[in-house]
Motif scaffolding. Structure first.
Motif, PDB file in Angstrom:
ATOM      1  N   GLN A 100       0.657  -1.319   0.307  1.00 38.77           N
ATOM      2  CA  GLN A 100      -0.187  -0.133   0.270  1.00 38.77           C
ATOM      3  C   GLN A 100       0.637   1.040   0.331  1.00 38.77           C
ATOM      4  N   ALA A 101       1.844   1.401   0.714  1.00 35.85           N
ATOM      5  CA  ALA A 101       3.032   2.390   0.658  1.00 35.85           C
ATOM      6  C   ALA A 101       3.270   2.228  -0.881  1.00 35.85           C
ATOM      7  N   ALA A 102       3.717   1.335  -0.678  1.00 38.05           N
ATOM      8  CA  ALA A 102       4.533   1.609  -2.674  1.00 38.05           C
ATOM      9  C   ALA A 102       2.928   2.188  -3.595  1.00 38.05           C
ATOM     10  N   LEU A 103       2.270   1.598  -3.906  1.00 36.78           N
ATOM     11  CA  LEU A 103       1.582   2.264  -4.833  1.00 36.78           C
ATOM     12  C   LEU A 103       1.149   3.446  -4.356  1.00 36.78           C
ATOM     13  N   HIS A 104       0.654   4.303  -3.093  1.00 39.98           N
ATOM     14  CA  HIS A 104       1.150   5.410  -2.164  1.00 39.98           C
ATOM     15  C   HIS A 104       2.000   6.709  -3.108  1.00 39.98           C
ATOM     16  N   ARG A 105       3.530   5.858  -2.807  1.00 42.51           N
ATOM     17  CA  ARG A 105       4.732   6.828  -3.524  1.00 42.51           C
ATOM     18  C   ARG A 105       4.790   6.547  -4.840  1.00 42.51           C
ATOM     19  N   ALA A 106       4.012   5.719  -5.157  1.00 42.24           N
ATOM     20  CA  ALA A 106       4.093   5.776  -7.037  1.00 42.24           C
ATOM     21  C   ALA A 106       3.373   6.607  -7.426  1.00 42.24           C
ATOM     22  N   ALA A 107       2.396   7.205  -6.442  1.00 43.52           N
ATOM     23  CA  ALA A 107       0.900   7.873  -7.274  1.00 43.52           C
ATOM     24  C   ALA A 107       1.766   9.763  -6.690  1.00 43.52           C
ATOM     25  N   MET A 108       2.317   9.525  -5.935  1.00 44.08           N
ATOM     26  CA  MET A 108       3.151  10.618  -5.231  1.00 44.08           C
ATOM     27  C   MET A 108       4.169  11.237  -6.388  1.00 44.08           C
ATOM     28  N   ASP A 109       5.013  10.495  -6.929  1.00 44.97           N
ATOM     29  CA  ASP A 109       5.965  10.073  -8.409  1.00 44.97           C
ATOM     30  C   ASP A 109       5.509  10.777  -9.182  1.00 44.97           C
TER      31      ASP A 109
END
Ligand code: AR6
Length: 179
Positions: free
Chosen positions: A164-173
């Protein structure tokens, strides 16, 4: 998108009940009387005073938000919002309602006086929202709201798993590349 807005947003992995921010957001249901998931965890950690205060609020519609005290939690306020139940909604309506839950929770927190806010991944548990789509809506709707909301300094997305954290970071990127 103003890139400075993204500097006010951070993604962590953890348990939102331990967050010492001004306001934590609860992914509640329309009754506001507690439930499972993050709602259950927040009520357990806050103690019975939270349910007593919630019982006076008369529920909450999906996409809206209501504020209470935080009782035994380290935060000062709990902002209760209700995300959409994913199944049965046209995807655009689901996205719009999820975005409204994030934005209205943020505005309610600002109105209460909060400068730092922590969000769980609303609707991604019992309410069945796909994790990747929910992460994109969460990041985009909060970033847009922060552009207009200078009462809030920081927003923390408290994810409950590494994925879940990786998906949020990807959306930020992805947003950063557009800015
Ligand atoms: N800290 C951060 N995130 C958490 C925590 C925690 N302590 N516990 C769970 N999550 P859900 P919803 C994550 O089901 O989908 C309740 O019964 C979890 O992994 O809590 O909006 C309410 O009363 C998931 O990614 O909320 C409603 O009836 C995310 O929080 C209904 O569930 C949201 O999962 C609301 O469903």
């Amino acid at each position: 998108m103003d890139a400075a807005v993204l500097d006010r947003m951070e993604v962590v992995e953890g348990d939102i009940t331990t967050e010492a921010v001004d306001a934590i957001v609860n992914a509640a249901n329309e009754t506001l009387l507690g439930g499972g998931g993050v709602d259950g965890a927040i009520h357990r950690a806050a103690g019975p005073g939270l349910r007593d205060e919630c019982a006076k609020l008369g529920g909450c519609l999906p996409g809206h938000a209501k504020v209470t005290g935080a009782f035994d939690l380290p935060a000062r306020w709990v902002v209760h919002t209700v995300g959409p139940v994913y199944d049965g909604l046209p995807p655009d309506d689901a996205d719009r309602l999820l975005g409204a839950a994030y934005v209205n929770a943020l505005l309610a927190a600002a109105e209460a006086g909060a400068r730092s806010v922590a969000f769980p991944a609303i609707s991604t548990g019992a309410y069945g929202f796909p994790q990747d789509q929910a992460a994109r809506v969460a990041i985009l709707s909060v970033a847009r709201a922060l552009e207009k909301e200078d009462r809030i300094d920081t927003v923390r997305f408290v994810c409950f798993s590494e994925d879940q954290a990786a998906l949020h970071r990807a959306a930020m990127d992805a947003l950063r590349k557009l800015s």
